[in-house]
Write a protein that holds these residues in place. Structure first.
Motif: not given
Length: 440
Positions: A356-365
């Protein structure tokens, strides 16, 4: 004097030559246990001029193995040619039609034509023996067909391909890539020039189909095996498995479920504490779960001339002694039609490696997509690259990073749907890695 069992050896490669040597070396012991002598009276191979280091002076040479199978000099044909069609099939069919016993190590032939050959054996009163076809020198066929008659078997699983186990062992212990280990395996003779049959799981699938029929009394169903190989496994997957307390093995698994018989071949994470996790290198292992014995694990060489010859000669000794049970443990007419359990309904834990791209919201998504399908997560691990150049004040680079999820029991269908939803939302930068977890 009791008449000797006359053997015709069709195929004088590594295994065939080892069988000839073993029969000669153990002739007295085999004769004593079988109650009659065993002698090689005929052989067939393509090249007569090749020096195999064998004394074949007392055997008739046949250029055509089918002619050997029909010869009046032979009582038992030992088919070691290989392959599901061609001379191997013709030789076995000719032998059974002539009422001659057959011993074979040919899993491809059995996976495709086993039921028909077993019917032919029953019709002619001949034996069809194949201990060497499923796990090299491990006597698992005899165990399933005879030794465990008083047990109800719920699951059979194991490491059935030494090439794959060798590659995964080297990758784990030395941190090598799949490609590097495969090259070494080919150089050592563990893998063919075209390794597809081994590394993509088809060899294991053929062996598993044979064991499934023996374990559950069902018609052999090689087409019903779900197959995945090991070529997509990376050193990172093996490191993550180690960190989580697992090892990755290519397993063949046959299990009786409420929905039918589940047959699957795939890379699997097994607990390091399990017996099967300790099996390294070219060794094979088979575990049988039963109601009476609980768990029985058989471990030993899965390939090689001597190991395979050991199983072949065991079958020869049984034939000589008149121990000739039905090929699949019971008459073919009494085998039940297999009910296939769909893999999409398979339920268990999963290791999922996402990029995944290391940016805000990805893990939550990612977590949301899993929760929407009622998939519970046991753990989440994220390893960021230390070489990422630009990071924001939160330590994020925006570059692709691995995100590893371990799930509690979930269905295959739910897992696949969640991954498809992540890809559709642009959360993944690469196709995901999915490895099933086989817990103790």
């Amino acid at each position: 004097m009791t008449q000797a069992l006359r053997l015709g050896i069709a195929g004088l490669g590594t295994v065939g030559a080892s069988v000839v040597r073993m029969v000669a070396r153990r002739a007295e012991a085999i004769g004593a246990t079988a109650g009659r002598p065993v002698v090689v009276t005929a052989v067939a191979a393509r090249d007569r001029s090749r020096d195999r280091g064998l004394d074949l002076s007392g055997a008739t040479w046949f250029d055509d193995p089918v002619a050997l199978a029909r010869s009046a000099e032979v009582d038992c044909v030992v088919e070691l040619i290989g392959g599901a069609e061609g001379k191997a099939r013709e030789t076995v069919e000719a032998a059974l039609a002539a009422g001659k016993h057959v011993v074979t190590a040919n899993k491809a032939l059995l996976a495709k034509h086993g039921p028909a050959l077993a019917r032919a054996a029953e019709a002619s009163g001949a034996a069809l023996a194949f201990e060497a076809s499923a796990a090299g020198g491990i006597p698992v066929v005899k165990a399933l067909r005879e030794a465990l008659a008083g047990n109800r078997i719920s699951r059979v699983y194991g490491i059935l391909n030494g090439t794959c186990n060798y590659i995964l062992s080297r990758m784990e212990l030395e941190g090598l890539t799949f490609e590097a280990c495969l090259k070494d395996a080919q150089a050592l003779g563990y893998a063919e020039a075209d390794p597809t049959f081994d590394v993509e799981g088809f060899d294991t699938a053929h062996k598993l189909a044979i064991l499934t029929s023996l374990a559950f009394g069902t018609e052999l169903d090689a087409e019903g095996v779900s197959v995945e190989g090991i070529s997509a496994i990376t050193p990172l997957d093996l490191r993550m498995a180690d960190e989580l307390g697992y090892r990755i093995k290519l397993l063949g698994v046959a299990e009786a479920t409420a929905g039918g018989i589940e047959q699957r071949v795939h890379p699997t994470m097994v607990p390091k504490s399990s017996a099967i996790a300790q099996v390294m290198g070219v060794t094979n292992a088979v575990t049988i779960d039963t109601d009476a014995l609980r768990e029985l694990t058989l471990i030993g060489p899965g390939a090689g001339g001597e190991a395979t010859a050991s199983a072949v000669v065991a079958d020869i000794a049984d034939v000589a002694a008149g121990r000739t049970p039905p090929a699949f443990g019971r008459p073919v007419a009494t085998l039940t039609a297999p009910v296939r359990a769909e893999m999409q309904r398979h339920e268990g834990g999963y290791y999922i490696r996402l990029t995944v791209h290391d940016r805000p919201g990805v893990a939550a998504g990612v977590a949301t997509k899993m929760a929407e399908r009622e998939i519970s997560l046991e753990s989440i691990l994220q390893h960021r690259s230390e070489s990422a150049a630009a990071r924001d004040r939160h330590g994020r680079s925006g570059l692709p990073v691995p995100l590893v999820l371990i799930t509690y029991a979930a269905t295959e269908a739910a897992i696949r749907e969640s991954l498809d939803a992540m890809a559709a939302d642009g959360l993944l930068s690469e196709p995901p890695q999915l490895i099933r977890i086989e817990r103790e």
